[in-house]
Design a protein around this motif. Sequence first.
Motif, PDB file in Angstrom:
ATOM      1  N   LEU A  15       0.832  -1.200   0.000  1.00  0.00           N
ATOM      2  CA  LEU A  15       0.000   0.000   0.000  1.00  0.00           C
ATOM      3  C   LEU A  15       0.870   1.255   0.000  1.00  0.00           C
ATOM      4  O   LEU A  15       0.578   2.226  -0.712  1.00  0.00           O
ATOM      5  CB  LEU A  15      -0.920  -0.026   1.222  1.00  0.00           C
ATOM      6  N   LEU A  73      -6.952  -1.298  -2.907  1.00  0.00           N
ATOM      7  CA  LEU A  73      -6.578  -1.775  -1.576  1.00  0.00           C
ATOM      8  C   LEU A  73      -6.691  -3.296  -1.505  1.00  0.00           C
ATOM      9  O   LEU A  73      -5.792  -3.983  -0.993  1.00  0.00           O
ATOM     10  CB  LEU A  73      -7.473  -1.128  -0.521  1.00  0.00           C
ATOM     11  N   CYS A 113      -3.835  -5.045  -2.970  1.00  0.00           N
ATOM     12  CA  CYS A 113      -2.646  -5.094  -2.113  1.00  0.00           C
ATOM     13  C   CYS A 113      -2.685  -6.316  -1.204  1.00  0.00           C
ATOM     14  O   CYS A 113      -1.678  -7.020  -1.026  1.00  0.00           O
ATOM     15  CB  CYS A 113      -2.542  -3.817  -1.277  1.00  0.00           C
TER      16      CYS A 113
END
Length: 503
Positions: A97, A207, A210
């Motif tokens: 991230l 996200l 990730c």
Amino acid sequence: MRISDHALWGVGGTVRSMTSSYPTLSLHVAGHWLTQASGGERVVINPATEEPLARLPLAGPAELAAAAESAQRGFEQWRRVRPHDRYVTLRRAAELLRQRADEIATVLTLEQGKPLAEAKREVTLSADIIDVQAEEAKRLYGRGVAPRVDGILSHTVTRVPVGPVAAFTPWNFPVNLPSRKLGSALAAGCSVVIKPAEETPASCMLLVRCFLDAGVPPDAINMVCGDPAQVSSFLIERPEIAKVSVTGSVAVGKLLGEQAARHVKRFTGELGGHAPVIVAEDMAEGAGLDFVLKQSVTAKYRNAGQVCASPIRFYVPRAQLAVFSERFAAAAQKLQLGSGLDAATQMGPLSHARRIDDMERFVDDAVGQGARLLTGGHRVARPGFFFEPTVFAEAPASTRLMQQEPFGPIAVIQPYDTLDAAIEQANALPYGLGAYAFTRDLHTAHRLGEAIEAGMVGINHFGVSQPELPFGGIRESGIGHEQGPEGITHYTEIKTITVGRPF
């Protein structure tokens, strides 16, 4: 000037004016990224320009059922991963991230509107949250209890993951809020079906990538979007779902909480607030006043006021009302509005057109009931969902502004005659998320910290949300907490194991 719905579409139904920095949108269901789904699709809009960014596929019953079933498989797999190994995987996700922060922040700004610096800070802070929750995975301690009768070898009280989680997050912090839920749930050993806001899906999508790229099993994270009422009802009713976590308005939180209760499912709700700020007499003039004003204006108009813990009601000594109000309004007027991608921008647009309409209703009601409008109060005449930073003074208690969270760039400044009266006014509403106070006096600081009724109280600062600290409110502001050791325990059950002698 708004773009009409038909203007979004070009020949053959393709969206025009796509932004090259914005990714193709997809859902993550049962280990697959889906660019089409049975629930249709909707256009995602750039709130700074009102131009289309992309088309979002919407999950229907088929995809939602597949996501719930996938979450059950993912839970059976992920719960067996040792806490230390979960820690390693989540730390890897946090590092990814950070490595992708520039890309994700740009996407966040495009779909949500906040200034790029705020977006970048949100992404990096989200990585910190995941780091902290990863550490907590190693500290879900149990306890041993000494037996009190013969024949018993041990009593052990331990914590186990609650099961698949349905998590619902809004559009105002589209990376931070999913990170809180994903970080805690995965650290505890749960799988997650997460539904981000349909206005800001790409931030959450990146996200999720990730986490997957870090090694979280594909079935352990499903991401769906769709009709909010349909998605929430469907998932909460599914037998696979054991826990519901929602960040949203009080009304939405109550509705989902009721649905979860009907199925006897664990529920965490981080809901709205109406944060008061008490300025003590010793901070209402001179250098103290300068400090309070600088901190307050920055905090009030961060993310255009679209923050659940945003300061709203400012209580100042009556003798300083005029100068405080005048200087607060002057500072608000100077804020530079514009696209979040412009480095000069200090406040971006509201996230969608509905927020503009609601701001106008707040203003009309307050003016109609006699509140003094010091500055702002109007939509900005330019493309995008921009609303002027707005300041009222001496608003009657009956106004909507003094009763309901505006969730936008509106502040109200109220006089008080005694500190007791200010505390009483601060505690007068049925909310209790964030609250703030300013004083140089240590006795007053402790008094305010104890007397103000809220889940989080900041004295001389607004930074009540830190990765290591629990985030949550009391009363109608919610049930349970996010972040820190308190946050991860909400994704666990307590289990007692008693072992006796076999003969």
